[in-house]
Write an enzyme that holds these catalytic residues in place. Structure first.
Site, PDB file in Angstrom:
ATOM      1  N   LYS A 104       0.849  -1.185   0.000  1.00 32.98           N
ATOM      2  CA  LYS A 104       0.000   0.000   0.000  1.00 32.98           C
ATOM      3  C   LYS A 104       0.882   1.231   0.000  1.00 32.98           C
ATOM      4  O   LYS A 104       1.993   1.141   0.540  1.00 32.98           O
ATOM      5  CB  LYS A 104      -0.964   0.008   1.185  1.00 32.98           C
ATOM      6  N   TYR A 189      -4.811   3.836   6.065  1.00 33.20           N
ATOM      7  CA  TYR A 189      -5.411   2.888   7.017  1.00 33.20           C
ATOM      8  C   TYR A 189      -6.741   3.418   7.552  1.00 33.20           C
ATOM      9  O   TYR A 189      -7.636   2.642   7.873  1.00 33.20           O
ATOM     10  CB  TYR A 189      -4.457   2.624   8.189  1.00 33.20           C
TER      11      TYR A 189
HETATM   12  P1  NDP Z   1      12.338   1.325   3.110  1.00 32.89           P
HETATM   13  O1  NDP Z   1      12.818   2.672   2.787  1.00 32.89           O
HETATM   14  O2  NDP Z   1      12.730   0.712   4.405  1.00 32.89           O
HETATM   15  O3  NDP Z   1      12.783   0.302   1.954  1.00 32.89           O
HETATM   16  C1  NDP Z   1      12.572   0.541   0.600  1.00 32.89           C
HETATM   17  C2  NDP Z   1      13.530  -0.322  -0.223  1.00 32.89           C
HETATM   18  O4  NDP Z   1      13.244  -0.142  -1.589  1.00 32.89           O
HETATM   19  C3  NDP Z   1      15.005   0.084  -0.082  1.00 32.89           C
HETATM   20  O5  NDP Z   1      15.625  -0.508   1.029  1.00 32.89           O
HETATM   21  C4  NDP Z   1      15.582  -0.431  -1.381  1.00 32.89           C
HETATM   22  O6  NDP Z   1      15.836  -1.835  -1.276  1.00 32.89           O
HETATM   23  C5  NDP Z   1      14.428  -0.273  -2.361  1.00 32.89           C
HETATM   24  N1  NDP Z   1      14.589   0.879  -3.264  1.00 32.89           N
HETATM   25  C6  NDP Z   1      14.783   0.787  -4.595  1.00 32.89           C
HETATM   26  N2  NDP Z   1      14.885   1.985  -5.145  1.00 32.89           N
HETATM   27  C7  NDP Z   1      14.782   2.892  -4.149  1.00 32.89           C
HETATM   28  C8  NDP Z   1      14.824   4.305  -4.104  1.00 32.89           C
HETATM   29  N3  NDP Z   1      14.959   5.040  -5.212  1.00 32.89           N
HETATM   30  N4  NDP Z   1      14.708   4.910  -2.908  1.00 32.89           N
HETATM   31  C9  NDP Z   1      14.529   4.196  -1.767  1.00 32.89           C
HETATM   32  N5  NDP Z   1      14.470   2.849  -1.764  1.00 32.89           N
HETATM   33  C10 NDP Z   1      14.598   2.200  -2.937  1.00 32.89           C
HETATM   34  O7  NDP Z   1      10.742   1.333   2.956  1.00 32.89           O
HETATM   35  P2  NDP Z   1       9.677   0.369   3.643  1.00 32.89           P
HETATM   36  O8  NDP Z   1      10.153  -1.022   3.608  1.00 32.89           O
HETATM   37  O9  NDP Z   1       9.261   0.956   4.939  1.00 32.89           O
HETATM   38  O10 NDP Z   1       8.413   0.549   2.651  1.00 32.89           O
HETATM   39  C11 NDP Z   1       8.346  -0.071   1.388  1.00 32.89           C
HETATM   40  C12 NDP Z   1       6.877  -0.169   0.949  1.00 32.89           C
HETATM   41  O11 NDP Z   1       6.166  -0.967   1.863  1.00 32.89           O
HETATM   42  C13 NDP Z   1       6.135   1.179   0.897  1.00 32.89           C
HETATM   43  O12 NDP Z   1       5.261   1.188  -0.198  1.00 32.89           O
HETATM   44  C14 NDP Z   1       5.349   1.204   2.192  1.00 32.89           C
HETATM   45  O13 NDP Z   1       4.167   1.966   2.092  1.00 32.89           O
HETATM   46  C15 NDP Z   1       5.055  -0.268   2.388  1.00 32.89           C
HETATM   47  N6  NDP Z   1       4.913  -0.612   3.818  1.00 32.89           N
HETATM   48  C16 NDP Z   1       3.799  -1.284   4.216  1.00 32.89           C
HETATM   49  C17 NDP Z   1       3.615  -1.630   5.526  1.00 32.89           C
HETATM   50  C18 NDP Z   1       2.410  -2.398   5.922  1.00 32.89           C
HETATM   51  O14 NDP Z   1       2.185  -2.540   7.126  1.00 32.89           O
HETATM   52  N7  NDP Z   1       1.630  -2.924   5.001  1.00 32.89           N
HETATM   53  C19 NDP Z   1       4.599  -1.260   6.551  1.00 32.89           C
HETATM   54  C20 NDP Z   1       5.779  -0.597   6.019  1.00 32.89           C
HETATM   55  C21 NDP Z   1       5.898  -0.275   4.700  1.00 32.89           C
HETATM   56  P3  NDP Z   1      17.111  -2.526  -1.973  1.00 32.89           P
HETATM   57  O15 NDP Z   1      18.302  -1.921  -1.286  1.00 32.89           O
HETATM   58  O16 NDP Z   1      16.901  -3.954  -1.670  1.00 32.89           O
HETATM   59  O17 NDP Z   1      17.053  -2.213  -3.431  1.00 32.89           O
END
Ligand code: NDP
Length: 333
Positions: A104, A189
């Site tokens: 989401k 949410y």
């Molecule tokens: P983070 O910032 O922790 O992680 C995002 C990951 O995306 C990075 O670690 C990286 O992984 C990858 N990535 C690739 N390109 C980019 C870029 N340009 N900038 C930043 N990151 C990039 O985010 P979250 O894990 O918190 O969130 C990710 C998604 O999950 C969002 O859409 C958020 O809304 C959703 N979410 C949902 C939750 C829920 O409860 N349903 C809870 C938390 C988040 P890599 O290094 O492996 O390429």
């Protein structure tokens, strides 16, 4: 026997959510398992490979991702990237013939969400959104109380969700990658909570941005936003979402009773109460239940209880809320 095969999931984007919630949940799932990863960070590929025993042939980066089409171990691609990247990776996964779970908010524009649905339809794959709370017993009880009118007709709903943003640097503060501020991240949410309390979508919304007290952080996205959703029969949901305040509850008032969840939307420690007393449900590992439920529906070629169409509906509502906050007027999602 193939009915019982565990489906292989590849997580795309190994950030906080994949690392601390989804990968651990996939150690407990019965219908699916962590089969592969897609990451832009080679050091994470090494760590995950060792920790979760992932074969080299199931490790991809953003450039060679499309080759996943040939990989029989991967049945489901789970997109866990910054919001604005959901559309591209969902569409590429669909073209690779994989079912998709997308986090989401589904997308940062209605057009993107529509293109995602179209790509999944054309490639005959299922699309589900990471709406984990539909698998949680507290929220399932709220759906029952509201939709089955256990305490009579619902009269009003209130929902707030927010946290305090630490410092700068997060993609969540960067409009290009987030598509917006707390509304996209946390307010969704509240939108979901009101819609599943009633089993309906709002017919109109009005919204107002909050005050900016930390301009060094909130130059591109809102710091907070409050909005009102009107449903058929005049039911009103009053909502608020913020990156400057911790808040977390979902309430409903009906003709003959009321309920309140709080903490409501986080992963752990949920509590609930109704006009008849405390709600007693276990706190479950909801990401495991969610992925098991979604894998089960994909295996039977059914759409999940949180399908892409629901994601699109919610993106329409979010965009209408932003339009109203910018223009001041009432908007129809
Ligand atoms: P983070 O910032 O922790 O992680 C995002 C990951 O995306 C990075 O670690 C990286 O992984 C990858 N990535 C690739 N390109 C980019 C870029 N340009 N900038 C930043 N990151 C990039 O985010 P979250 O894990 O918190 O969130 C990710 C998604 O999950 C969002 O859409 C958020 O809304 C959703 N979410 C949902 C939750 C829920 O409860 N349903 C809870 C938390 C988040 P890599 O290094 O492996 O390429």
């Amino acid at each position: 026997a193939s009915q019982n095969k565990k489906l292989g999931i590849a997580l795309v984007g190994l950030g906080g959510y994949s690392t601390h919630q989804l990968a651990p949940a996939l150690q407990e799932t019965k219908n699916c398992y962590l089969a592969g990863i897609v990451t832009g960070t080679p050091s994470k590929a090494e760590t995950w490979k060792a920790k979760y025993n992932i074969p080299d042939k199931n490790i991809y980066n953003y450039q060679n991702f499309d080759q996943i089409a040939e990989n029989k171990d991967i049945d489901i691609v789970y997109v866990v990237l910054p919001n604005a990247m959901h559309a591209e990776y969902t569409i590429r996964a669909a073209k690779a013939g994989k079912h998709v779970i997308c986090e989401k908010p589904m997308a940062t524009s209605v057009e993107d969400a529509q293109r995602m649905l179209e790509a999944c339809r054309q490639n005959k794959v299922q699309l589900a959104i990471g709406y984990r709370l539909h698998y949680d017993p507290f929220h399932q009880r709220v759906m029952e109380l509201g939709q089955k009118q256990v305490f009579g007709k619902v009269k009003s709903i209130r929902a707030h969700n927010g946290f305090t943003m630490g410092g700068p640097g997060s993609w969540r503060l960067d409009r290009e990658r987030s598509g917006g501020g707390p509304l996209m991240d946390m307010g969704i949410y509240c939108v979901q909570g009101a819609c599943y309390t009633l089993g309906k979508a709002p017919v109109a919304v009005t919204a107002k941005f909050g005050e900016v007290t930390r301009p060094e952080l909130f130059s591109e996205v809102e710091q907070s936003i409050s909005w009102r959703m009107e449903f058929e029969d005049g039911v009103i949901a009053e909502c608020n979402s913020s990156y400057a305040e911790r808040e977390d509850f979902l309430e409903g008032k009906a003709e003959k009773g009321w309920w309140r969840l709080g903490p409501s939307f986080g992963y752990e420690g949920k509590q609930g109460e109704t006009s008849q007393g405390r709600m007693n449900y276990p706190n479950i590992f909801e990401q495991a239940w969610q992925m098991d439920g979604q894998a089960e529906s994909f295996r039977n070629n059914n759409s999940s209880i949180v399908p892409g169409e629901m994601g699109l509906r919610d993106v329409r509502i979010l965009m209408a809320i932003y339009e109203s906050a910018r223009s001041g007027g009432k908007r129809v999602p």
